[in-house]
Design an enzyme around this catalytic site. Structure first.
Site, PDB file in Angstrom:
ATOM      1  N   HIS A 154      -5.801 -38.139  12.507  1.00  0.00           N
ATOM      2  CA  HIS A 154      -5.084 -38.593  13.701  1.00  0.00           C
ATOM      3  C   HIS A 154      -3.935 -39.526  13.343  1.00  0.00           C
ATOM      4  CE1 HIS A 154      -7.910 -37.379  17.145  1.00  0.00           C
ATOM      5  NE2 HIS A 154      -8.298 -36.732  16.063  1.00  0.00           N
ATOM      6  N   GLY A 180       3.612 -40.802  10.590  1.00  0.00           N
ATOM      7  CA  GLY A 180       2.607 -40.018   9.887  1.00  0.00           C
ATOM      8  C   GLY A 180       1.962 -40.778   8.747  1.00  0.00           C
ATOM      9  N   ASP A 222     -16.510 -35.583  20.536  1.00  0.00           N
ATOM     10  CA  ASP A 222     -16.462 -36.973  20.984  1.00  0.00           C
ATOM     11  C   ASP A 222     -15.611 -37.046  22.248  1.00  0.00           C
ATOM     12  OD1 ASP A 222     -16.839 -39.672  21.053  1.00  0.00           O
ATOM     13  OD2 ASP A 222     -15.503 -40.149  19.386  1.00  0.00           O
ATOM     14  N   THR A 262     -25.423 -28.158  10.172  1.00  0.00           N
ATOM     15  CA  THR A 262     -25.529 -28.883   8.895  1.00  0.00           C
ATOM     16  C   THR A 262     -24.430 -29.945   8.811  1.00  0.00           C
ATOM     17  OG1 THR A 262     -24.175 -27.191   7.797  1.00  0.00           O
ATOM     18  CG2 THR A 262     -26.573 -26.924   7.691  1.00  0.00           C
TER      19      THR A 262
END
Length: 271
Positions: free
Chosen positions: A74, A88, A207, A224
């Protein structure tokens, strides 16, 4: 929730790129006893020991690792070649922590930002905030069985001075075309490279997609989540009949969500 693929690499202390072009001395023994090919690596061992013990719970592939990987992406994806906006991988998520983590795609990122803050402050003479976020993700992912070993580049990420614009982080309900265009604009990524980056979802979880699922409920993308494998590519193609949670306002999967159950499946995976 947005895609958590990372612009990160696993830590290879013997192969670290230097942004300042300094000459590399081979076979250097650090004060801490390790022998490395690049003298600049020596300064990273105290940081490595600290975060492994105190951020990643002694070297586990746990929630802090998953969230550190998400944070690294992010923070890094917020750059646009076409508009010239965004830095960035510049630590803007921490520097503008009162604004950027509140962008819709970043919901939930504030927790790992605050968890990393004391470590960033403690090691700011060695790593910039942007460097630390990428380093932490690289170290953390190396704790996950099956994870690849790539390089971490030290330096070249000065602290952010300008808040990046919103809407630069891909969202899970964006079209394929929009996602590929965003990755191309950010760094010239090919579709094949985007698919490869999606492998990071093997240790990720949803989320803030469904508000009826509390923070105590784990909703991993495959069965997993503690192993870095290709299982996520198999399981996301499954056609389930039940959905963890009961949200009704999600843009897609509406029909599926109407059949939801009031609690997640027993193992937190798809049914």
């Amino acid at each position: 929730m947005a895609f958590t693929a990372g612009f990160t690499a696993l830590l290879a202390l013997s192969v670290i790129g230097l942004s300042n072009g300094a000459a590399v001395k081979s076979g250097v023994t650090c004060a801490t006893g390790q022998t490395v090919q690049n003298e600049a690596c020596c300064a990273l061992f105290p940081v490595l020991d600290d975060i492994q013990e105190n951020l990643f719970d002694g070297g586990e592939c746990g929630e802090e690792v998953h969230e550190s990987l998400r944070l690294s992406f992010h923070d890094a994806i917020t750059i646009s070649r076409s508009s010239g906006l965004g830095g960035g991988a510049d630590g803007s998520m921490l520097i503008f922590s009162d604004i950027e983590p509140n962008f819709h795609a970043n919901l939930g990122v504030d927790e790992i930002v605050e968890a990393q803050r004391p470590f960033i402050n403690a090691h700011n003479a060695t790593l910039s905030p942007g460097d630390f976020m990428q380093f932490a993700a690289a170290v953390g992912v190396s704790n996950c069985p099956g994870a690849p070993q790539l390089n971490f580049r030290l330096g070249g990420r000065p602290p952010a001075t300008v808040l990046p614009p919103d809407m630069l982080v891909p969202e899970p309900f964006d079209s394929v075309q929009k996602i590929l265009a965003r990755f191309d604009d950010a760094g010239g990524f090919t579709p094949a490279e985007v698919v490869a980056l999606l492998a990071s979802h093997t240790i990720a979880a949803a989320d803030h997609v469904d508000p009826t699922l509390t923070v105590l409920v784990r909703t991993p993308f495959d069965s997993t989540p503690e192993i870095f494998d290709s299982q996520v590519f198999i399981e996301v193609q499954m056609r389930g009949v039940l959905f963890p949670g009961c949200a009704t306002k999600v843009k897609s999967n509406q029909a599926l969500l109407e059949k939801c159950i009031p609690k997640p499946l027993a193992n937190g995976s798809r049914s």
